[in-house]
Structures are given as structure tokens and as C-alpha cells.
Design a protein around this motif. Structure first.
Motif, short mmCIF file in Angstrom:
data_model
loop_
_atom_site.label_atom_id
_atom_site.label_comp_id
_atom_site.label_asym_id
_atom_site.label_seq_id
_atom_site.Cartn_x
_atom_site.Cartn_y
_atom_site.Cartn_z
N UNK A 100 0.83 -1.21 0.00
CA UNK A 100 0.00 0.00 0.00
C UNK A 100 0.87 1.27 0.00
N UNK A 101 0.39 2.34 -0.62
CA UNK A 101 -0.84 2.41 -1.39
C UNK A 101 -0.65 1.71 -2.74
N UNK A 102 -1.60 0.87 -3.15
CA UNK A 102 -1.43 0.05 -4.34
C UNK A 102 -2.42 0.44 -5.43
N UNK A 103 -1.89 0.62 -6.62
CA UNK A 103 -2.70 0.86 -7.82
C UNK A 103 -2.20 -0.09 -8.91
N UNK A 104 -3.11 -0.80 -9.53
CA UNK A 104 -2.75 -1.76 -10.58
C UNK A 104 -3.58 -1.48 -11.83
N UNK A 105 -2.89 -1.24 -12.95
CA UNK A 105 -3.53 -1.14 -14.26
C UNK A 105 -3.41 -2.51 -14.94
N UNK A 142 -0.08 9.46 -6.01
CA UNK A 142 1.27 9.20 -6.52
C UNK A 142 1.39 7.77 -7.06
N UNK A 143 0.80 6.82 -6.36
CA UNK A 143 0.78 5.44 -6.87
C UNK A 143 0.08 5.37 -8.21
N UNK A 144 -1.01 6.10 -8.34
CA UNK A 144 -1.75 6.11 -9.60
C UNK A 144 -0.92 6.72 -10.72
#
Length: 532
Positions: free
Chosen positions: A425-430, A448-450
Motif C-alpha cells: 500500500x498504497x497500491x494501484x494496478x492497471x 502518486x501510486x496512480x
């Protein structure tokens, strides 16, 4: 302090694991050491033709209550606990006709193996040893005069010292064996206490928490060279993974290798191997590429495309047998570890050409739904929690936007959420078409993760010579809710068309409104996947 040398003239042997027993006892007998034993151990030694006294002949009582009572007697414990240079203790031995015991050899009922095999409650209880731990603790307490052996692996070293010491054992050996004995009974009791806590429904918060394990390997160092480290296996392992895997080849695993390999195998286990092949590439405990495919090679190629720079020196985990085609491709770049349920003979030969590359065979995949615990140390304490065993396939996906996801978007949303569960975390996955195309991990702000995930997707397009970002037409998974619409808008700008997130923010309405204005489809899961 223990005396420097103690002569061994009498040994009591009572073992559940009979491996090496007869040869060991024969060597003791050859040195003139009197043998005493119990039940099954006595029968094994007698059938081997060795002169051995049964414990019942020492105590004057037969074994009773299905063997529950046999060694809990002063004739045994007096012989173990008597201090040799204490006149009162020696007078007590003489008065009651008790002979001193100089060596105790005990290994315990196989409780850990019994619970690991899922045996019924009553059978588990019957495999709780009572007399064994009592004798072990007695002998270990009196290590100034008594040696105690609890591990078959110590037989040969003890025989060697008896040979070189003309029938004596030194104080350092007895102290070492005593420490090991107390650690063994502590780990054994921990397994019992934790199993029983689960049986009575207090596994999450028992009044006293015990942990135990046996040394799998000493490590050169921990995360950094100045940190000492070791790897321990928990007793009664019930989940496949790094702790149960067989290392077929390669250098010794390091602390970081073990940690990252565990993260990789847990991640790839989210993907049902019957449905699809899947590969996870992990670097510093974070996925840098995860993908599905028709076969392991296709899944690896797609996972590698996400971030080949980070994949260099990474860990590769497969949910199916490693075959020759996948192995041949994987070894083309520097890889630290490969872990899979199995590997074909041809694949093993291909990997063997890279002598430092570790290949681990786990036999099966860990069940992502299985209960369990994770433990983290704090200064002066421990944080213990249940494993995150929530699986997206079991979650109702609540559509909160005007537009519902398409069938393909639903598939990709579930895929992305499986991966996000294993990103710090913080986690963003495309993700798109069953493969990650950009991952943002471990940032202090979700936006920022995004941004990082979107940037990685754009970089991926450049590597492939494409004019548009790979994020165009992708979906986005967030491990926790978007506190503001900015992180969501970054996904919109990158070209994403659908979002999956837990929901639950006080500003959910603002985020939903922004999604509707952008024409996004968004679903809430109601389950957060923080991983710190």
C-alpha cells in the motif's frame, strides 16, 4: 556450571521416531552403556538382540492407561534429576534403590504431523506427549550431570564425542543439548496451544500466545549484512509454499530471497491453474509483472512486458508445472529464484545450466482462502493478525456508477484486484486482457501510486514502439478507497475505462460523480487489501 566431563554409564531411550535407533543403541551398548527403554522402543531394541531393561522393571509398575503412564515415576525422574555431587541426593538414590541416568534420548509423539494431516480431535489429543516432555525438561535442568538428545540428527555427533572422550561428554555439549531440548518442548507446546486455541474458538486472541519452529537453515545475514538471520519452519505446516518447498539447485537462499519468493508464490496462487496458467514476477516483495496465458511461456512473456527493467534479478513464480519452453525463456535474463508446483525433467536440465539460479518445487499451491496468521515484531511485543484470505471471486461486485462494466472489464477487474491484494500500500494496478501493464506500489499518497502506474504503462508503450499508452482501454484496481477524486482522475487521464475499489470513503459520492462524468464503470468490493 556443568562439570567439564561426565561419564555415560546408563542411558534411557524412549522414542517415537525409530530412525537410526538400533544402530545408535548398538553403539552405546558396545561402549558398555546400560540401556533402559519403554514400550515400542524396548520392543524394537529387544527384537534387534540388544540387552535392554524395560522401564516397568525400574519402577515396579507396568505401563498402564494405554501407555499414558509409564515414566512418571521417582525411579525415572530421580535418576534424571539427582545432582551427582550433592550428598543428600546421593543418599536418596541409595535409600530408594534408584540408579542414576546419564543420557536421555527422547523424541516426542508426532503431534505436529497429526494435526498437519487433519486427523480427528481425539487422535490429536492422544498424540500429545506428557511423559516425554517431563523427562526432557528434567534432564535438561540437570544438564550439569545429564545429557539429553531430542533430535535424531544429533546421534552421530554424540557417538563421535563418546569415542573421542573415552565414554564422556563435555559440559559444552550438554549445555547445547539442553538448550535444544527446551526449545523443542517449547515449540511442541506452542503447536498444541495454538491448535487447541483454534479448536475452542479463541485463535485470534488467546491470553498467552506461543510460537515455535525448527531451524530450516542459518542465513548469511538478514535484509542487510549487519543483521543476523535464520529461517525457521513452523511445526505442522499445512500450507504449501516456500517453507515446504524442495530446492533442487542453485545458491543458498538469502533472507530477501525467501521473503520475495514467499510473496511471489502467494500472489500466483490467486490464479486457479485449472482455469489458466499464470506467472508473477516479484521484486522487493512487490509484483512488477503478473499475467495469465494459455501456457506458462505465454503468461511469462506477458508478465515480463509490464516492467522488464524491474524483472532483472527478480523472482518468478508459476501456478503450473515449469515446462521446457518457459524455462528456456526465463533463464535468458538474470533471475534469482523460480518457484512452481513442479518442473519437467527437461525444464530442470535447462535451469541446471545456470548453477546459481535457485529452483524450488513446492508440490502444490497455497490455498488463498485458507485461514492462518501473520506475525510482525514490535519493540517489546508482537502484532498478530489473521491472513488476508479474502478472494475477489467470493466478493459481490457492487456497481456504483451509471455504466456497468462490460464482460471483458469484469474479467480484468477481478484479475487486477487479485494482483492489488499482493502490492504494498498504497497500491494501484492497471491491467488489460489478463495482464498487468502498470503497477504503483508503496507510495505515501494514492494519487502518486496512480501516477507511477500510469507512467509505467506509458513507458511500456514506448518500449513496444506504440504511440499510445498501454493504459488506454485498461482497468484499474485500488487496494483501498480513493479518499479524493484525484487518483481516479489520473486513471481517467491515462485512458482507463473501469475501476475496482473497496469503497467506504466519506467522499465516495464525489468519486462516483467524477467516474460518471468521465464515463467510467466502477464497482465496490467492500473488502480492503492493505499490505504494509
Amino acid at each position: 556450571m556443568p562439570h567439564d566431563k561426565v561419564r555415560v554409564t546408563r542411558a534411557l531411550l524412549s522414542v517415537s521416531d525409530k530412525a537410526g535407533l538400533v544402530d545408535f543403541a548398538r553403539a552405546l551398548n558396545a561402549r558398555g552403556i546400560d540401556l533402559v527403554s519403554t514400550g515400542g522402543t524396548h520392543r524394537t531394541l529387544s527384537e534387534a538382540g540388544l540387552p535392554v531393561t524395560e522401564v516397568a522393571d525400574l519402577t515396579g509398575f507396568p505401563e498402564m492407561m494405554d501407555g499414558r503412564v509409564k515414566t512418571l515415576h521417582p525411579a525415572v525422574h530421580g535418576g534424571l534429576l539427582a545432582i551427582r555431587d550433592n550428598p543428600e541426593h546421593q543418599a536418596a538414590l541409595a535409600a530408594h534403590g534408584i540408579g542414576a541416568i546419564d543420557l536421555l534420548v527422547v523424541n516426542l509423539y508426532p503431534f505436529e504431523a497429526t494435526i498437519a494431516a487433519g486427523k480427528p480431535y481425539a487422535e490429536c489429543v492422544e498424540n500429545i506427549d506428557v511423559g516425554g516432555p517431563a523427562m526432557i525438561r528434567a534432564a535438561a535442568k540437570n544438564h550439569a550431570d545429564v545429557a539429553v538428545v531430542t533430535d535424531v540428527s544429533d546421534y552421530q555427533a554424540l557417538l563421535s564425542e563418546l569415542e573421542s572422550g573415552s565414554g564422556t561428554l563435555c559440559g559444552e555439549t550438554r549445555r547445547r543439548l539442553a538448550q535444544k531440548a527446551y526449545a523443542r518442548t517449547a515449540a511442541y507446546d506452542a503447536a498444541i496451544a495454538n491448535w487447541l486455541a483454534g479448536e475452542i474458538g479463541v485463535a485470534a486472541t488467546p491470553a498467552y500466545r506461543a510460537f515455535g519452529g525448527n531451524l530450516a537453515q542459518g542465513l548469511r545475514y538478514g535484509e542487510n549484512p549487519h543483521q543476523p538471520a535464520a529461517f525457521y519452519r513452523a511445526p505442522g505446516i499445512v500450507r504449501a509454499g516456500v517453507a515446504s518447498a524442495q530446492q533442487l539447485q542453485g545458491k543458498e537462499l538469502s533472507f530477501n530471497n525467501l521473503n520475495d519468493t514467499d510473496a511471489a508464490y502467494e500472489c500466483v496462487a490467486e490464479f486457479d491453474p485449472v482455469r489458466t496458467a499464470a506467472v508473477a514476477i516479484i521484486k522487493h516483495a512487490n509484483p512488477c509483472g503478473v499475467a495469465e496465458g494459455n501456457d506458462p511461456l505465454a503468461a511469462y512473456e506477458r508478465a515480463l512486458t509490464c516492467d522488464p527493467t524491474s524483472a532483472f534479478g527478480g523472482i518468478v513464480a508459476l501456478n503450473r508445472t515449469l515446462d521446457a519452453e518457459a524455462a528456456r525463456r526465463i533463464v535468458e535474463i538474470f533471475t534469482e529464484v523460480i518457484i512452481a508446483p513442479d518442473a519437467s525433467e527437461e525444464a530442470r536440465a535447462i535451469v541446471a545450466a545456470k548453477k546459481n539460479l535457485r529452483l524450488l518445487i513446492a508440490g502444490s499451491l497455497p490455498d488463498p482462502r485458507a485461514p492462518g496468521e501473520t506475525v510482525r515484531s514490535l519493540s517489546g511485543g508482537l502484532l498478530v493478525q489473521g491472513r488476508d484470505n479474502a478472494v475477489v471471486d467470493d466478493m459481490p461486485l457492487n456497481v456504483v456508477t451509471k455504466r456497468a462494466p462490460t464482460e471483458q472489464e469484469y474479467a480484468d477487474l477481478r484479475f487486477a484486484y487479485r494482483v492489488a491484494k499482493h502490492v504494498k500500500s498504497n497500491a494501484i494496478v492497471y491491467a488489460k486482457d489478463g495482464a498487468t501493464i502498470g503497477i504503483g506500489a508503496g507510495q505515501m499518497s494514492r494519487v502518486d501510486s496512480s501516477r507511477i502506474a500510469a507512467w509505467k504503462a506509458a513507458e511500456g508503450a514506448k518500449r513496444l514502439g506504440l504511440s499510445e499508452s498501454l493504459a488506454l482501454g485498461s482497468v484499474v484496481a485500488s487496494d483501498a478507497f480513493f479518499p479524493f477524486a484525484d487518483g481516479l482522475l489520473t486513471a481517467v487521464e491515462a485512458g482507463a475505462t473501469a475501476v475496482i475499489q473497496p469503497g467506504g470513503s466519506m467522499r465516495d459520492d464525489d468519486v462516483i460523480r467524477a467516474a460518471d462524468e468521465a464515463g467510467l464503470a466502477m464497482v465496490f468490493t467492500g473488502h480492503r487489501h492493505f499490505r504494509h
